[in-house]
Design an enzyme around this catalytic site. Structure first.
Site, PDB file in Angstrom:
ATOM      1  N   LYS A 190       0.846  -1.195   0.000  1.00 48.43           N
ATOM      2  CA  LYS A 190       0.000   0.000   0.000  1.00 48.43           C
ATOM      3  C   LYS A 190       0.879   1.243   0.000  1.00 48.43           C
ATOM      4  O   LYS A 190       2.090   1.171   0.252  1.00 48.43           O
ATOM      5  CB  LYS A 190      -0.927   0.001   1.213  1.00 48.43           C
ATOM      6  N   TYR A 210      17.620  29.076   9.649  1.00 50.21           N
ATOM      7  CA  TYR A 210      16.455  29.775  10.194  1.00 50.21           C
ATOM      8  C   TYR A 210      16.413  29.682  11.709  1.00 50.21           C
ATOM      9  O   TYR A 210      16.606  28.616  12.291  1.00 50.21           O
ATOM     10  CB  TYR A 210      15.162  29.185   9.624  1.00 50.21           C
TER      11      TYR A 210
END
Length: 374
Positions: A43, A264
């Site tokens: 899946k 950042y």
């Protein structure tokens, strides 16, 4: 990766899927569950590895288990003649005709699905295989024990080929409720006297509960060389191999002075003068944004003697880049090959440093990352 890859793609990031590792892991499962047939769970596009790679590497499986009927169609179109199991069955009654055409086995977990199948019990010449799912304590999908037998008898009377199925919630843990033992006891009581093949075991049960496997096992994460618990020690002990390898290169080097910050938010402060390697990989590629300082990255031939070394991430992972501490890698330079996860850096280790699980990382590989099947 080298220059040949650079001629093919713009950014030097590449995911490699190793079909031989698929074959190795499938063979290990056969050794662990020699009396069971195997549903290879593919899946989510084979947990991010692509159906194409899974089909190539797992072609000796007894069957493929998946969610989307479109994936079942893909397997049939590419020559798979073996069994296919739709793990959540039908989402709409209109899918039944396609499921019959593709000769899919169906999981049945709800009253609605029973009604749809009963209304088509005389589908000519196609007595489908049904895996009736018992909710033995996970409380996600399936019939409660007091409802199970009636559902079984209704579908059996409609001449479907019946199988029993349940799913363990805590096969990877011993101190969580419901326990595997409790669920197995519930399953045994619910199916007592109802003769049909069984399917119980996921990856964790195959590894640690081999007295509760059933006639069909359903390995998922272990097929890909990733641990059900998030511990790489499980992979080593079980002799499994990583199937996916995510690699890139250092695209720049920054020379920081003591006290300067990286990225950042300035999360990392240089404790001394040092070199920082900038790597072409970020959260838009599927790398976890929340990776902590210290998350390992493998750098090829970067050590003082030309050996491979592990360098820690420093600073916040950004959209397209991440940064690593090169103090232990004096030979690292622009173009140096790095591995973000794979055979050198277990994806489970990256996941643990990022507050998630290996499942999420391999499934979240971004579409913009090129994938090569080897």
């Amino acid at each position: 990766m080298g220059s040949s890859a650079n001629r093919l793609i713009n950014r030097p990031i590449l995911a490699s899927v190793h079909t031989e590792a698929f074959r190795h892991n499938l063979n290990r499962i056969r050794e662990l569950a020699p009396e069971s047939k195997i549903w290879s769970v593919v899946k989510a596009k084979a947990y991010g590895h692509t159906l194409e790679a899974a089909f190539k590497g797992l072609e000796s499986t007894d069957g493929f288990a998946l969610l989307d009927i479109a994936d079942a169609q893909w397997l049939r179109d590419h020559g798979w003649a073996g069994r296919i199991l739709l793990l959540e069955g039908l989402f709409h009654p209109d899918e039944l005709e396609t499921a019959v055409k593709l000769n899919c086995d169906l999981v049945v977990h709800s009253e609605k699905q029973v009604e749809w199948l009963q209304s088509h019990q005389n589908y000519p010449g196609h007595p489908l295989n049904i895996f009736l799912k018992l909710n033995s304590g996970m409380n996600r999908l399936g019939f409660r024990p007091e409802q199970y037998r009636e559902a079984f008898h209704r579908l059996h009377a409609a001449r479907y080929h019946m199988h029993h199925m349940t799913h363990f919630a805590n096969a990877d843990q011993v101190d969580r409720l419901p326990t595997v033992g409790e669920q197995f006891e519930c399953f045994e009581k619910a199916i007592d006297g109802l003769q049909a093949p069984t399917s119980l075991a996921n990856s964790a049960a195959i590894l640690w509960h081999r007295n509760m496997l059933g006639d069909w096992v359903r390995p998922g994460i272990m097929l890909y060389g990733v641990s059900p618990t998030g511990s790489f020690a499980d992979i080593v002990r079980s002799d499994l191999q990583a199937v996916m390898e995510l690699r890139s290169e250092i695209i720049d080097i920054q020379h920081l002075k003591k006290g300067e910050h990286v990225g950042y938010g300035g999360r990392y402060e240089a404790p001394e003068d040092m070199r920082i390697g900038v790597i072409a990989c970020g959260y838009a590629d599927g790398y976890p944004r929340h990776a902590k300082d210290g998350t390992p990255v493998w750098v090829a031939s970067a050590g003082p003697d030309g050996d491979d070394v592990i360098c820690p991430i420093v600073g916040q992972v950004s959209m397209d880049m991440l940064t690593i501490d090169l103090r232990g890698a004096p030979n690292a330079n622009i173009g140096s090959l790095v591995e973000l996860w794979g055979g050198e850096v277990p994806v489970d280790d990256v996941a643990q440093m990022s507050g998630t699980i290996g499942y999420e990382l391999i499934c979240a590989l971004a579409p913009r990352v090129p994938v090569v099947i080897k």
